[in-house]
Scaffold this motif. Sequence first.
Motif, PDB file in Angstrom:
ATOM      1  N   LYS A 210      19.559   1.334  36.231  1.00  8.93           N
ATOM      2  CA  LYS A 210      20.499   0.856  37.001  1.00  8.93           C
ATOM      3  C   LYS A 210      21.894   0.197  36.493  1.00  8.93           C
ATOM      4  O   LYS A 210      22.802   0.840  37.291  1.00  8.93           O
ATOM      5  N   MET A 211      21.808  -0.127  35.179  1.00 12.45           N
ATOM      6  CA  MET A 211      23.252  -0.592  34.756  1.00 12.45           C
ATOM      7  C   MET A 211      23.713   0.628  34.288  1.00 12.45           C
ATOM      8  O   MET A 211      25.237   0.734  34.369  1.00 12.45           O
ATOM      9  N   LEU A 212      23.274   1.784  33.827  1.00 18.31           N
ATOM     10  CA  LEU A 212      24.166   3.064  33.588  1.00 18.31           C
ATOM     11  C   LEU A 212      24.609   3.667  34.615  1.00 18.31           C
ATOM     12  O   LEU A 212      25.827   4.094  34.604  1.00 18.31           O
ATOM     13  N   ASP A 213      23.882   3.735  35.774  1.00 21.91           N
ATOM     14  CA  ASP A 213      24.481   4.192  37.392  1.00 21.91           C
ATOM     15  C   ASP A 213      25.770   3.477  37.590  1.00 21.91           C
ATOM     16  O   ASP A 213      26.782   3.708  37.904  1.00 21.91           O
ATOM     17  N   THR A 214      25.656   1.818  37.399  1.00 22.24           N
ATOM     18  CA  THR A 214      26.878   1.212  37.649  1.00 22.24           C
ATOM     19  C   THR A 214      28.102   1.240  36.648  1.00 22.24           C
ATOM     20  O   THR A 214      29.140   1.362  37.093  1.00 22.24           O
ATOM     21  N   ALA A 215      27.571   1.447  35.563  1.00 23.31           N
ATOM     22  CA  ALA A 215      28.675   1.772  34.439  1.00 23.31           C
ATOM     23  C   ALA A 215      29.523   3.114  34.656  1.00 23.31           C
ATOM     24  O   ALA A 215      30.730   3.205  34.644  1.00 23.31           O
ATOM     25  N   ASN A 216      28.849   4.069  35.154  1.00 25.08           N
ATOM     26  CA  ASN A 216      29.259   5.364  35.251  1.00 25.08           C
ATOM     27  C   ASN A 216      29.977   5.429  36.516  1.00 25.08           C
ATOM     28  O   ASN A 216      31.315   5.733  36.425  1.00 25.08           O
ATOM     29  N   MET A 217      29.546   4.613  37.474  1.00 26.98           N
ATOM     30  CA  MET A 217      30.360   4.410  38.728  1.00 26.98           C
ATOM     31  C   MET A 217      31.895   3.700  38.618  1.00 26.98           C
ATOM     32  O   MET A 217      32.896   4.367  38.896  1.00 26.98           O
ATOM     33  N   THR A 218      31.697   2.731  37.952  1.00 31.07           N
ATOM     34  CA  THR A 218      32.955   1.843  37.555  1.00 31.07           C
ATOM     35  C   THR A 218      33.795   2.665  36.826  1.00 31.07           C
ATOM     36  O   THR A 218      34.966   2.609  37.149  1.00 31.07           O
ATOM     37  N   GLU A 219      33.258   3.100  35.747  1.00 33.11           N
ATOM     38  CA  GLU A 219      34.462   3.893  34.843  1.00 33.11           C
ATOM     39  C   GLU A 219      35.069   5.014  35.514  1.00 33.11           C
ATOM     40  O   GLU A 219      36.113   5.402  35.333  1.00 33.11           O
ATOM     41  N   GLY A 238      29.766 -15.505  26.028  1.00 30.60           N
ATOM     42  CA  GLY A 238      31.173 -15.686  26.239  1.00 30.60           C
ATOM     43  C   GLY A 238      32.330 -14.627  25.798  1.00 30.60           C
ATOM     44  O   GLY A 238      33.340 -15.112  25.820  1.00 30.60           O
ATOM     45  N   GLY A 239      31.724 -13.675  25.103  1.00 32.76           N
ATOM     46  CA  GLY A 239      32.636 -12.709  24.508  1.00 32.76           C
ATOM     47  C   GLY A 239      32.750 -11.392  25.417  1.00 32.76           C
ATOM     48  O   GLY A 239      31.967 -11.603  26.521  1.00 32.76           O
ATOM     49  N   ILE A 240      33.488 -10.203  25.200  1.00 32.18           N
ATOM     50  CA  ILE A 240      33.309  -9.177  25.919  1.00 32.18           C
ATOM     51  C   ILE A 240      32.945  -7.923  25.107  1.00 32.18           C
ATOM     52  O   ILE A 240      33.197  -7.935  23.946  1.00 32.18           O
ATOM     53  N   MET A 241      32.522  -6.865  25.662  1.00 34.91           N
ATOM     54  CA  MET A 241      31.943  -5.846  24.866  1.00 34.91           C
ATOM     55  C   MET A 241      32.488  -4.419  25.466  1.00 34.91           C
ATOM     56  O   MET A 241      32.653  -4.442  26.790  1.00 34.91           O
ATOM     57  N   ASP A 242      32.750  -3.111  24.815  1.00 31.98           N
ATOM     58  CA  ASP A 242      32.947  -2.110  25.484  1.00 31.98           C
ATOM     59  C   ASP A 242      31.940  -1.594  26.486  1.00 31.98           C
ATOM     60  O   ASP A 242      30.602  -2.071  26.187  1.00 31.98           O
ATOM     61  N   ILE A 243      32.355  -0.791  27.430  1.00 31.11           N
ATOM     62  CA  ILE A 243      31.340  -0.612  28.477  1.00 31.11           C
ATOM     63  C   ILE A 243      30.043   0.474  27.883  1.00 31.11           C
ATOM     64  O   ILE A 243      29.106   0.486  28.448  1.00 31.11           O
TER      65      ILE A 243
END
Length: 721
Positions: A210-219, A238-243
């Motif tokens: 599910k998260m891979l589909d979301t990442a692909n759609m967003t990118e 509290g940090g951020i990371m590359d998609i």
Amino acid sequence: MNIQRRIKIGIDVGGTFTHAVAVDIKDYSIVGKACVPTTHTSEYGVARGVVDSMMELIRDHSIQPEEIILIAHSTTQATNALLEGDVAKVGIVCLGSGIEGKIAKKEANLQDIELSPGKFLPTCFRFIDTSAVGWKNQVPGAIDELKAEGAQVIVASEAFGVDHPDNEDFVAETAFSKGFQATAASTISKLYGLKVRTRTAVINASMMPKMLDTANMTEKAVRESGIAAPLMVMRSDGGIMDINEMRKRPILTMLSGPAAGVAAALMYVKISDGIFLEVGGTSTDISVIKNGKPQIKTAQIGKNRLFLRTLDVRTLGIAGGSVPRFDGDKIIDVGPRSAHIAKLKYVSFSGNEDFKNIEIKKTKPVDGDPSDYMAIKPGNSDQYSHTVTPTGASYYLGLVKAVGHGSGNMNNITDCFNSLSAKFKKKPDDLAKEILEISADKIKPVIKQLSREYKLDENLIQFVGGGGGASAIVPFTANYMNAPHQIAENCEVVSAIGAALGIIRDSIERNIINPTEGDLIALRQEAVNSVIRMGALPESVEVTIEIDNQNKKVIATAYGSSEMRTKDLGVEYKTQDEILNIASKSFKKEISELDIAGNTDFFFVIRHKKVSKGFLGFFGSVREDYRIIDAEGTIRLQVNNAVSSVCTIGGIKQEISSLIQNLTTFGDAGALVPDIFIISQSKIVDMTGLILEAQILTVCEIELKDIPDSETVILIASAKQ
């Protein structure tokens, strides 16, 4: 010459709305805001709202694609998937041999994992004995068998796989070649403890499709808009990371919504010590910031412990939209249901309704709730359509100074409280205070508990409010508990700002008994390499090392930025007088009572000495309190009841040894070395997580190895209580 803006876009996915904000990193000014309903029901889930809010922001505020240097968003998708059981079935391939293999066969067979009441993550299992000749030939067949049982994603886990991950990697690569998404447990955690490590990897894997589909759609949507900037996702610490990292470790996004608010408290509000309360309409997230860092804990899903570090956020069902409950002429509770859940409108933001002649009745917001929540029928309506909330009570008492989405209708609020006053036989002021006191009494014990757990200095505590409902809860609660407070500027979009300004962060944990200098150097470098892979500039990276003696583990946490803010980008440095004025306000002392204990090119160390007279007026004791303030005027560290020392890099080890000798205390656990901070050039080295002098000296050498021996540094040391 017109200098092109350098803009970061942050997007926060809330329960009701998805907010997007554009921040010009030159001066942290807000370029624009956008808000759309959170798209829970879209076939693309909340990712649709992420994209929609971003595109609305870019369009409405004329932001050019080439101006955008970073996009980051929080997400509720991982958390919601786990709460709702919307996860993929996971096939586990366990590896082992001998006695260890027999133990592993039992430990890694997790059956179905309970995620929340009535919601389970299904698994299926195969064991392969790695002592068998040609065992690798069994792997494809085992994966096929798991597929036949319904497995959608594969996890490879081996006893002591963190030491020798080659076998786990082979299984994962085989699964990839057969069209599966896969996770090697050793890539999720480096800690021993096969059952917990496997469980963490399984939960991570269950979210991957599910998260891979979301990442692909967003990118895809971002790239089609012509934006080439890095796309980041908020992490639970509290940090951020590359998609791309999110695609491999979606589990790290759990609780990323609250994490975004804390990131804003650190980077935008610039708190060094305080209690951060992010107040929405339904709930309030409470967290601690100490020494300029959020506090971290080990995560759990249901009753299952994970090898995952998340912000320690305490969530309460009390907020700006909480509905009062009543019995007769007495308010008996407030919340946990909110006006939004109860499908009632806020009196505070009403229009032409008549609240001079109201009727009230009890209502049940959701099946299973108590039936004593307050619904209000305006005089010119035949519907019980409204309710009063802490927001209205706070407006009535004149406590709302920061307005988020819109100002309250004071005429209607006043009319409503006057009408309720007659029905509850109380003065309107007393009724408003009662609603807010009940709310504050729910928050007070949580804050007291956090203060005890993290040994907060009461003299340094302040409440900081964020979120659209901050003014409804924070001012009254702070006054109620005799604590100072502030409401964050742009409080209604503070989490989106936090996403935009988030620091790239990662933690590496290893089980090491009596870590050597080599162990610390290797772990530190692994953490540095990780955040650089995730997009941090090497020159921006800083590392803290913590030794957990009780659990026999070492934690290296690296922080870095994808860009550098410099004077060329418009950063203005404060004068010495301005720095002293900032310190004066913080200490609540006259400038004449302060002195500069030391300074670097970027930091001022400001000291206040308090001399206590002893018996018969003779000299007693001296207490020194410190504020470390950077050149931009931000208080980066507050340390009370401490001492300082100015020395050179060449003499720092001797000075640290002297401070340790003089300030070591003794408790039930033995010797407790003091908390030590090193202020050098433009960074603060925090040694508070180290427990032995040798470890402190090792980390000191690692952190300062590139600085000339003649360079001046300042040490701050405080005995552990």
